[in-house]
Structure formats: structure tokens, C-alpha cells
Design a protein around this motif. Structure first.
Motif, mmCIF file in Angstrom:
data_model
loop_
_atom_site.group_PDB
_atom_site.id
_atom_site.type_symbol
_atom_site.label_atom_id
_atom_site.label_comp_id
_atom_site.label_asym_id
_atom_site.label_seq_id
_atom_site.Cartn_x
_atom_site.Cartn_y
_atom_site.Cartn_z
ATOM 1 N N MET A 1 0.844 -1.199 0.000
ATOM 2 C CA MET A 1 0.000 0.000 0.000
ATOM 3 C C MET A 1 0.877 1.247 0.000
ATOM 4 O O MET A 1 1.830 1.352 0.763
ATOM 5 N N SER A 2 0.558 2.203 -0.864
ATOM 6 C CA SER A 2 1.358 3.408 -0.973
ATOM 7 C C SER A 2 1.050 4.367 0.169
ATOM 8 O O SER A 2 -0.001 4.289 0.821
ATOM 9 N N GLU A 3 1.972 5.315 0.379
ATOM 10 C CA GLU A 3 1.759 6.326 1.416
ATOM 11 C C GLU A 3 0.555 7.205 1.071
ATOM 12 O O GLU A 3 -0.179 7.660 1.956
ATOM 13 N N LYS A 4 0.348 7.417 -0.214
ATOM 14 C CA LYS A 4 -0.792 8.218 -0.649
ATOM 15 C C LYS A 4 -2.106 7.546 -0.258
ATOM 16 O O LYS A 4 -3.044 8.198 0.226
ATOM 17 N N GLU A 5 -2.168 6.224 -0.440
ATOM 18 C CA GLU A 5 -3.391 5.514 -0.075
ATOM 19 C C GLU A 5 -3.565 5.452 1.436
ATOM 20 O O GLU A 5 -4.685 5.573 1.947
ATOM 21 N N ARG A 6 -2.456 5.298 2.166
ATOM 22 C CA ARG A 6 -2.538 5.314 3.628
ATOM 23 C C ARG A 6 -3.123 6.633 4.123
ATOM 24 O O ARG A 6 -3.966 6.674 5.019
ATOM 25 N N SER A 47 -9.523 10.228 -5.820
ATOM 26 C CA SER A 47 -8.849 10.322 -4.526
ATOM 27 C C SER A 47 -9.371 11.465 -3.672
ATOM 28 O O SER A 47 -9.266 11.432 -2.444
ATOM 29 N N TRP A 51 -11.613 7.189 0.540
ATOM 30 C CA TRP A 51 -11.368 5.762 0.293
ATOM 31 C C TRP A 51 -12.707 5.059 0.144
ATOM 32 O O TRP A 51 -13.477 4.911 1.098
#
Length: 282
Positions: A1-6, A47, A51
């Protein structure tokens, strides 16, 4: 999981205590004014909404369900990489590559060519069963629903009277634009206003455009060039915010985390032409 998604998960959890579901999106869109039977052109930054459980598939299905069997969903499916590389800026390429790119770019094919910079929602919708796509090699649009064929048929020119934007305008009070987490700078309908502004002020086409297309005789790709207007969007936010400021023009509200706008397209286009006449002619 990317930092952007986190970070997106964290923002969504902080605001709502849970992820966004189809039911939540449906409620938010209904409050904004999306309803059955609309012909709706959607521009979206997924985005910005938050989410979503199921991501672009969930949002696409919610939009289709809200519009119902009599409605039509439209999105841009532009392919700006199928263009003359001498104009590229994001990023530019070395000038010695120009001829190679023109000769080697695969021809636009509606069923195959992916979108570029249109976002996950548009690319997901492009592959949705029954979706139709217009023939323009750079500024194609995709549609599904009652008026899909009417909207995308005979798309001969970028943003002119022979474009899906003009067919949406022809529907008047049934033609809408929905901005989901994006600003008016992404509002493609303003290019129709720009086209009409140019033609009504006798401004000539002085931009040589190009794209790789299929030769119907040989079934092979070739580089096709045409004269076009040099469309730009530097003042689109100014136009859009001025339009929004007039009571009754724009429904503004939240879908998830995102500020969103719903408006009748023909009102926006007419307003924008007048605005350009007053401001671009100075």
C-alpha cells in the motif's frame, strides 16, 4: 500500500469513522441533485472523494443506478499522447524524437486505446459493458445509456458543433455536468464555449494538430494533420466561479470528502461565451 493511499484511508476514517460505501455515495449524490433520466457528463478525481470500498467500480455503478434506464452517463476518454510531440510540455521530449514518435505512435482505436490523465473512474468506465466511444483520435468521449449513441456519434472535430459537447448542449435542461472533486479548469464543456467564442468573433484556426489514425483503405496507421484552435483553460476557473456565484446556477455540496458541483451545461456554455466576449476581447 502506498503512502498516498494510507493518507487517504486516514482522512476518510477521521471524517466518517469508516470507509465510503455505495449507499453513502448514493445519498451524497442525490443530495447534490443527481437524479433519474439525466444526461450527465462527469469529471472526477477519485482520490479527492475518499477511500471508497470498491473504488471506481462502486462509483460507476452508483452513477448508473442513479441515472436509471432513461439516463445517460458520459465521461471524457481523451488520449493527449496521440498528438504532435513538438507541443508536449508535461514532460517535453527531445526534438530529435519528433519524427520517430509521429511514425511509431499506434493509431487510435476506440476499443483498444487507453485514456491518459483522465483518472481511474474514466478508465474503468471505458471498459464497462455496453459503453460506446467516439471516433475522435484525441478528444474522444465515452457514454452509456439511453442517449449514448446520440452523444458520441459523428465526432468529427475536437470541441466543435460536431462533438459530444454540442450534442449535450442540444439537450438543454436535460444535459448536466458533474464535477466530482475537480475544479472548472477540468470542465471540458467550457471548450465548446471557447469554440463558439472563436467562431463568432471570426478568429481563424491557426493551430496545426496531428494524430495517428487508421487509413481506411490500407487498414494501416498514418499521421493525419488538421487545422484546429489552440484551446486552453487558463481562465476556466475564473469563468466557472463567476458562473457559480449566480444563484441557481450550480448545486455545490460534498460527495464523501470532495466539494462537488452539478450544473446545467447549456447555461454554463452560454454564460462562458458572454464572459469571454467581455474579458478575452480586452
Amino acid at each position: 500500500m502506498s503512502e498516498k493511499e494510507r493518507a487517504l484511508i486516514a482522512r476518510t476514517h477521521e471524517q466518517f469513522g469508516t470507509c465510503l460505501t455505495a449507499e453513502r455515495l448514493k445519498n451524497d449524490l442525490e443530495k447534490l441533485g443527481v437524479s433519474s433520466g439525466m444526461t450527465l457528463l462527469v469529471h472526477c478525481s477519485l482520490s479527492k472523494i475518499g477511500w471508497i470500498c470498491g473504488g471506481p467500480v462502486t462509483l460507476t455503478q452508483v452513477l448508473l443506478d442513479l441515472l436509471g434506464p432513461d439516463g445517460t452517463l458520459i465521461m471524457p476518454s481523451h488520449t493527449c499522447d496521440n498528438s504532435d510531440p513538438k507541443y508536449w510540455q508535461y514532460p517535453p521530449v527531445p526534438s530529435e524524437w519528433f519524427d520517430i514518435i509521429r511514425q511509431s505512435t499506434p493509431a487510435y482505436q476506440p476499443d483498444i486505446t487507453p485514456t491518459l490523465y483522465m483518472g481511474k473512474l474514466a478508465e474503468t468506465f471505458r471498459k464497462w459493458p455496453g459503453v460506446l466511444r467516439s471516433e475522435h483520435p484525441q478528444h474522444s468521449m465515452i457514454a452509456s445509456g439511453r442517449k449514448a449513441k446520440l452523444i458520441i456519434d459523428k465526432h468529427y472535430d475536437s470541441c466543435s458543433e460536431q462533438s459530444p459537447l454540442a450534442r449535450l448542449y442540444d439537450l438543454y435542461d436535460n444535459g448536466y455536468v458533474l464535477l466530482l472533486g475537480v475544479e472548472h479548469e477540468n470542465n471540458t464543456s467550457l471548450h465548446l464555449a471557447e469554440y463558439r467564442f472563436y467562431t463568432r468573433n471570426n478568429i481563424e484556426k491557426n493551430f496545426i494538430n496531428g494524430a495517428s489514425v487508421i487509413n481506411s483503405q490500407t487498414n494501416k496507421p498514418y499521421w493525419f494533420q488538421w487545422n484546429d484552435y489552440d484551446y486552453h483553460s487558463e481562465d476556466f476557473n475564473q469563468i466557472g466561479y463567476a458562473f457559480d456565484s449566480i444563484q441557481g446556477n450550480t448545486n455545490i455540496g460534498k460527495v464523501g470528502l470532495a466539494q462537488c458541483r452539478l450544473m446545467k451545461q447549456h447555461l454554463l456554455v452560454d454564460f462562458a461565451i458572454n464572459w469571454m466576449n467581455q474579458n478575452r476581447m480586452k
